[in-house]
Design a protein around this motif. Sequence first.
Motif, short mmCIF file in Angstrom:
data_model
loop_
_atom_site.label_atom_id
_atom_site.label_comp_id
_atom_site.label_asym_id
_atom_site.label_seq_id
_atom_site.Cartn_x
_atom_site.Cartn_y
_atom_site.Cartn_z
N ARG A 59 0.84 -1.20 0.00
CA ARG A 59 0.00 0.00 0.00
C ARG A 59 0.87 1.25 0.00
N ALA A 60 0.54 2.20 -0.86
CA ALA A 60 1.34 3.42 -1.03
C ALA A 60 1.38 4.24 0.25
N ASP A 61 2.48 5.00 0.39
CA ASP A 61 2.68 5.84 1.57
C ASP A 61 2.01 7.20 1.46
N THR A 62 1.56 7.58 0.27
CA THR A 62 0.96 8.91 0.09
C THR A 62 -0.44 8.76 -0.49
N THR A 63 -1.29 9.73 -0.20
CA THR A 63 -2.68 9.65 -0.66
C THR A 63 -2.78 9.71 -2.18
N ASP A 64 -1.90 10.49 -2.82
CA ASP A 64 -1.95 10.59 -4.29
C ASP A 64 -1.63 9.25 -4.93
N TYR A 65 -0.58 8.60 -4.44
CA TYR A 65 -0.22 7.31 -5.02
C TYR A 65 -1.20 6.21 -4.59
#
Length: 201
Positions: free
Chosen positions: A70-76
Amino acid sequence: DHLSINGYEWHSSSSIDYGFDWKIFMEIFLDLYHVQPFHPGLRSLTDCQTFGWIFGKSWSCQTALFNRNRADTTDYQELQDLYQMTGHFSNAEFGAVWLGIYPNIMIEYYPGCMVVSTVWPVGPGKCRNHLEFYYEKGIIENCPSFPEVQQRCFMITADEDEIIGLRIQKGLSQTDGIFMAYNHPTEEAGFEHFHEWLNSQ
């Protein structure tokens, strides 16, 4: 054999001006070690612990496998959600393929997208990067928000690279432009290959 421009359609173009030398831009593109510590979004998409290099006379290519954490940033995270919708999350082999064609062309593959960048000097310590975005045929019809989300993530990473470039430009100005040494032989393999090509020219 896995990648081809066939099956992709041009979507849009843009340009970015930077306050550092064009060669610095290429050098940043050609190292791998900055991705993990400096790009929290991109490192969520790519597994830079499982990378490979391919070299030609005047080009080099980095490959990184697709990272399904799971990505670390909301955009990704939003981009990952779109990859789930389009089937790329389960089917993508590569998270990124970065091809550098010397002296100034970069072709970047990300699932569903290719970005062609051409960097030009526009004065001492200044350069301009011209970007062209291409997408798989049909992906926009099936997922209309994909280009907007993908380009937003791409530009976040570009802004992070700009910080690195400005720091390198400042550092070189303070050391009279002296290049010290290669410190990461594997991750900097493309960096060194590029310098060897420049010197040969």
